[in-house]
Design a protein around this motif. Structure first.
Motif, PDB file in Angstrom:
ATOM      1  N   LEU A 147       0.699  -1.183   0.175  1.00 57.36           N
ATOM      2  CA  LEU A 147      -0.076   0.095   0.444  1.00 57.36           C
ATOM      3  C   LEU A 147       1.059   1.563  -0.288  1.00 57.36           C
ATOM      4  O   LEU A 147       0.290   2.110  -0.830  1.00 57.36           O
ATOM      5  CB  LEU A 147      -1.063  -0.156   1.106  1.00 57.36           C
ATOM      6  CG  LEU A 147      -1.751  -0.459   1.527  1.00 57.36           C
ATOM      7  CD1 LEU A 147      -3.043  -1.038   2.732  1.00 57.36           C
ATOM      8  CD2 LEU A 147      -3.000  -0.955  -0.060  1.00 57.36           C
ATOM      9  N   GLN A 148       2.240   1.152   0.897  1.00 60.95           N
ATOM     10  CA  GLN A 148       2.540   2.832   0.760  1.00 60.95           C
ATOM     11  C   GLN A 148       3.071   2.686  -0.910  1.00 60.95           C
ATOM     12  O   GLN A 148       3.622   4.027  -0.654  1.00 60.95           O
ATOM     13  CB  GLN A 148       3.743   2.046   2.044  1.00 60.95           C
ATOM     14  CG  GLN A 148       2.906   2.127   3.573  1.00 60.95           C
ATOM     15  CD  GLN A 148       4.464   2.223   4.422  1.00 60.95           C
ATOM     16  OE1 GLN A 148       4.904   2.685   3.836  1.00 60.95           O
ATOM     17  NE2 GLN A 148       3.514   1.839   5.640  1.00 60.95           N
ATOM     18  N   LEU A 149       3.759   1.229  -1.236  1.00 62.28           N
ATOM     19  CA  LEU A 149       4.618   1.537  -2.251  1.00 62.28           C
ATOM     20  C   LEU A 149       3.476   2.197  -3.327  1.00 62.28           C
ATOM     21  O   LEU A 149       4.209   3.159  -3.943  1.00 62.28           O
ATOM     22  CB  LEU A 149       4.950   0.075  -2.631  1.00 62.28           C
ATOM     23  CG  LEU A 149       6.391   0.458  -4.238  1.00 62.28           C
ATOM     24  CD1 LEU A 149       7.457   0.800  -3.524  1.00 62.28           C
ATOM     25  CD2 LEU A 149       6.232  -1.632  -4.498  1.00 62.28           C
ATOM     26  N   ARG A 150       2.305   1.531  -3.427  1.00 66.56           N
ATOM     27  CA  ARG A 150       1.177   2.071  -4.709  1.00 66.56           C
ATOM     28  C   ARG A 150       1.629   4.025  -4.743  1.00 66.56           C
ATOM     29  O   ARG A 150       1.449   4.611  -4.808  1.00 66.56           O
ATOM     30  CB  ARG A 150       0.281   1.627  -4.251  1.00 66.56           C
ATOM     31  CG  ARG A 150       0.398   0.478  -4.917  1.00 66.56           C
ATOM     32  CD  ARG A 150      -1.240  -0.008  -5.048  1.00 66.56           C
ATOM     33  NE  ARG A 150      -1.892  -0.342  -4.662  1.00 66.56           N
ATOM     34  CZ  ARG A 150      -1.989  -1.661  -3.672  1.00 66.56           C
ATOM     35  NH1 ARG A 150      -1.374  -2.820  -4.423  1.00 66.56           N
ATOM     36  NH2 ARG A 150      -3.181  -1.876  -2.456  1.00 66.56           N
ATOM     37  N   GLN A 151       1.101   3.869  -2.676  1.00 62.50           N
ATOM     38  CA  GLN A 151       1.427   5.551  -2.396  1.00 62.50           C
ATOM     39  C   GLN A 151       2.021   6.611  -2.926  1.00 62.50           C
ATOM     40  O   GLN A 151       2.320   7.357  -3.740  1.00 62.50           O
ATOM     41  CB  GLN A 151       0.866   5.510  -1.151  1.00 62.50           C
ATOM     42  CG  GLN A 151      -0.093   6.751  -1.136  1.00 62.50           C
ATOM     43  CD  GLN A 151      -0.859   7.267  -0.940  1.00 62.50           C
ATOM     44  OE1 GLN A 151      -2.126   7.099  -1.669  1.00 62.50           O
ATOM     45  NE2 GLN A 151      -0.612   9.016  -1.416  1.00 62.50           N
ATOM     46  N   ILE A 152       3.592   6.141  -2.740  1.00 64.65           N
ATOM     47  CA  ILE A 152       4.415   7.187  -3.112  1.00 64.65           C
ATOM     48  C   ILE A 152       4.824   7.190  -4.627  1.00 64.65           C
ATOM     49  O   ILE A 152       5.231   8.039  -4.982  1.00 64.65           O
ATOM     50  CB  ILE A 152       5.790   6.063  -2.095  1.00 64.65           C
ATOM     51  CG1 ILE A 152       5.531   6.027  -0.925  1.00 64.65           C
ATOM     52  CG2 ILE A 152       6.837   6.763  -3.126  1.00 64.65           C
ATOM     53  CD1 ILE A 152       6.683   5.708  -0.202  1.00 64.65           C
ATOM     54  N   GLN A 153       4.274   6.078  -5.296  1.00 65.93           N
ATOM     55  CA  GLN A 153       4.689   5.817  -6.726  1.00 65.93           C
ATOM     56  C   GLN A 153       3.716   6.873  -7.558  1.00 65.93           C
ATOM     57  O   GLN A 153       3.629   7.637  -8.051  1.00 65.93           O
ATOM     58  CB  GLN A 153       4.303   4.263  -7.446  1.00 65.93           C
ATOM     59  CG  GLN A 153       5.379   3.137  -7.293  1.00 65.93           C
ATOM     60  CD  GLN A 153       4.870   1.810  -7.948  1.00 65.93           C
ATOM     61  OE1 GLN A 153       4.358   1.953  -7.888  1.00 65.93           O
ATOM     62  NE2 GLN A 153       5.945   1.164  -7.527  1.00 65.93           N
ATOM     63  N   GLN A 154       2.446   6.913  -7.278  1.00 64.25           N
ATOM     64  CA  GLN A 154       1.081   7.761  -6.941  1.00 64.25           C
ATOM     65  C   GLN A 154       1.882   9.578  -6.806  1.00 64.25           C
ATOM     66  O   GLN A 154       1.846  10.561  -8.046  1.00 64.25           O
ATOM     67  CB  GLN A 154       0.291   8.051  -6.693  1.00 64.25           C
ATOM     68  CG  GLN A 154      -0.409   5.881  -6.693  1.00 64.25           C
ATOM     69  CD  GLN A 154      -2.223   6.377  -6.086  1.00 64.25           C
ATOM     70  OE1 GLN A 154      -2.102   6.991  -5.179  1.00 64.25           O
ATOM     71  NE2 GLN A 154      -2.827   5.223  -6.619  1.00 64.25           N
ATOM     72  N   ASN A 155       2.728   9.924  -5.392  1.00 65.82           N
ATOM     73  CA  ASN A 155       3.187  11.031  -5.650  1.00 65.82           C
ATOM     74  C   ASN A 155       4.641  11.230  -6.242  1.00 65.82           C
ATOM     75  O   ASN A 155       4.278  12.564  -6.698  1.00 65.82           O
ATOM     76  CB  ASN A 155       3.258  10.749  -4.032  1.00 65.82           C
ATOM     77  CG  ASN A 155       2.671  10.715  -3.050  1.00 65.82           C
ATOM     78  OD1 ASN A 155       1.606  11.444  -3.770  1.00 65.82           O
ATOM     79  ND2 ASN A 155       3.205  10.165  -1.455  1.00 65.82           N
ATOM     80  N   LYS A 156       4.890  10.162  -6.562  1.00 67.60           N
ATOM     81  CA  LYS A 156       6.730  10.936  -7.720  1.00 67.60           C
ATOM     82  C   LYS A 156       5.907  11.044  -8.521  1.00 67.60           C
ATOM     83  O   LYS A 156       6.248  11.727  -9.433  1.00 67.60           O
ATOM     84  CB  LYS A 156       6.586   9.202  -7.528  1.00 67.60           C
ATOM     85  CG  LYS A 156       8.604   9.379  -8.414  1.00 67.60           C
ATOM     86  CD  LYS A 156       9.415   7.626  -9.121  1.00 67.60           C
ATOM     87  CE  LYS A 156       9.999   8.534 -10.161  1.00 67.60           C
ATOM     88  NZ  LYS A 156      10.354   6.589  -9.567  1.00 67.60           N
TER      89      LYS A 156
END
Length: 496
Positions: free
Chosen positions: A87-96
């Motif tokens: 979940l954190q990985l998907r959120q950070i990828q979106q923010n990136k």
């Protein structure tokens, strides 16, 4: 997902019985065999550290039920960690991705300053302030933004946790913060305000800020607003730094996710190796069948014959009678393991405690005829309730222990009276008379026995407190061919 019955069945199929105890080396050797490769020793050490060993013949042994439950807990923890990392990985990828888009639209030579703000909460709002809703208005020059609290919030300390971005116009140096409240059917009322001085912020440095709220007249209200703020003089440079942080965070999460999944695969492998072997065999069989069909496509007769033979083999493997027998065997095995798991053998301290507390209760019956001691009766009931009513909690054990110590002090005060009764020849000797003096002395012997026996009971109460027996589990112990179950969902007494 594996369950406790599956794990215990896997151990039992490899020679480890559930009701027995084994050394760590024996369990590890079976895990190596079950997984068809060496089980990771670091993970194994962590698993055994979570179990409570039992000392048997100067050796530390473990119950398979404890090992199995620890494995279930470890798989659950690793699975939850992997899920959170995803979940954190998907959120950070979106923010990136958002950061990359903004970076493409931002000029390297931009002179515009930016204020990045995270509004955390408002603290210490008076209890007597009655309101149904609230919001915060952030004003920078002519730009206004509204922050609303979370859907469910504490009216004394409402939390917002919202991010804001402002482009700071020239000659503007103050951010105005206003806290509004309202009740039903009323307009918002300004209750307090504060100001954030932008000059106090350093370039690209996140600063924790707590500002006191004042009323419209300028008096302090005792409340404050908390936030995190940073000023950015070059947004292009700031976005580049943020992009590097996102990439580093993604790299770390990728490694963590691989580690969690690898740990989960190591823990599950011994109990899934058999199933994986069957799946690989089936795949190999399917591949062989496909290749055979390709080689025999020119000969229709041979192809039909091969297909017919394969169908016959498949029907034999999956005949209804064999399926029923297999399903029945699995259900019977699950049921047997379930029954065994419901009533594991009681710990040794619990079985000894039942015998010791029962003997103490019998002695108390004689003692109470020699001296009026309701305290001994209450302590006796408390001890029996510990076993028969599953009162294993520390408070109950401490309460009974305190009563037992008080009864010991009470017995010391009676010692002089006991001495006078022993050598007395008074005809009115506590309504006994000379004819019953031997019976009186017999009872007084039990009184002294009880006094000494109380120290044994104190020792076992201390052991009960150290063992911390789980009252949510169900145990079974046998005394004089009578089987008794204690703990969660315990059943009545039954003869063996």
């Amino acid at each position: 997902m594996l369950n406790l019955q599956t794990i215990l069945r896997g151990f039992e199929e490899n020679g480890l019985k559930q009701e027995s105890m084994y050394k760590a080396d024996e369990i590890l050797a079976k895990l190596d065999i079950m997984g068809r490769k060496e089980f990771d020793r670091d993970i194994a050490e962590q698993l055994f550290q979570q179990c409570k060993p039992t000392q048997l013949n100067l050796k530390m042994v473990y119950r398979l039920a404890d090992i199995g439950q620890t494995i279930i807990d470890a798989m659950s923890i690793q699975g939850e960690k992997a899920k959170n990392a995803e979940l954190q990985l998907r959120q950070i990828q979106q923010n990136k991705a958002i950061c990359e888009n903004q970076l493409a639209e931002t000029s390297v030579y931009s002179d515009t300053r930016y204020l990045f703000l995270t509004l955390l909460c408002v603290k210490n709002i008076p209890l007597n302030l009655k309101y149904t809703n609230c919001h915060i208005q952030l004003t920078l020059g002519v730009i206004n933004q509204i922050a609303k609290p979370e859907s469910q919030y504490d009216k004394v300390n409402p939390e917002f946790n919202q991010d804001f971005e402002f482009s700071v116009p020239p000659l503007i140096s103050t951010l105005q913060i206003q806290f509004f409240i309202r009740t039903e059917n009323t307009l918002p009322i300004l209750w307090g305000s504060a100001q954030l001085k932008i000059q106090q912020l350093d370039d690209q440095v996140i600063k924790q800020v707590e500002l006191k709220l004042v009323d419209p007249v300028g008096r302090e209200l005792g409340s404050s607003v908390e936030m995190e703020a940073q000023i950015v003089l070059n947004k292009h440079q700031y976005l580049q730094a943020q992009l590097q942080k996102f990439e580093q965070r993604i790299f770390t999460l990728d490694n963590d996710l691989i580690e969690y999944r690898n740990n989960l695969e190591i823990i599950e492998r011994p109990f899934k190796a058999k199933q994986l072997s069957k799946e690989q065999t089936n795949k190999q069989l399917s591949s062989n069948i496909f290749n055979q069909q390709l080689h025999t496509s020119q000969n229709q007769q041979e192809q039909d014959q091969n297909i017919y033979e394969m169908d016959q083999q498949q029907n034999q493997l999956n005949s209804p009678q064999e399926q029923k027998e297999q399903i029945w065997s699995i259900l019977q095995s699950d049921k047997q393991l379930e029954i065994q798991d419901e009533t594991p053998e009681a710990p040794e301290i619990l079985q000894h405690g039942v015998i010791i507390f029962t003997i103490y209760g019998l002695i108390t019956l004689f003692v109470c005829s020699a001296k009026p001691s309701f305290l001994d009766v209450l302590v006796c009931h408390g001890l029996m309730f510990t076993i028969l009513m599953d009162r294993f909690d520390p408070f109950h054990i401490k309460l009974v222990g305190a009563g037992l110590l008080a009864s010991i002090l009470y017995d010391i005060l009676w010692m002089k009276q006991y001495h006078l009764w022993w050598y007395s020849d008074d005809q009115n000797n506590p309504e006994w008379g000379l004819n019953a003096v031997n019976l009186l002395r017999f009872v007084l012997i039990f009184t002294y026995m009880q006094f000494l026996y109380k120290f044994v009971v104190c020792y076992y109460l201390y052991q009960f407190h150290r063992e911390s027996i789980d009252p949510t589990k169900r145990y079974v112990f046998t005394i004089w061919k009578i089987q008794y179950k204690v703990g969660k969902s315990r059943e009545s007494v039954s003869w063996q």
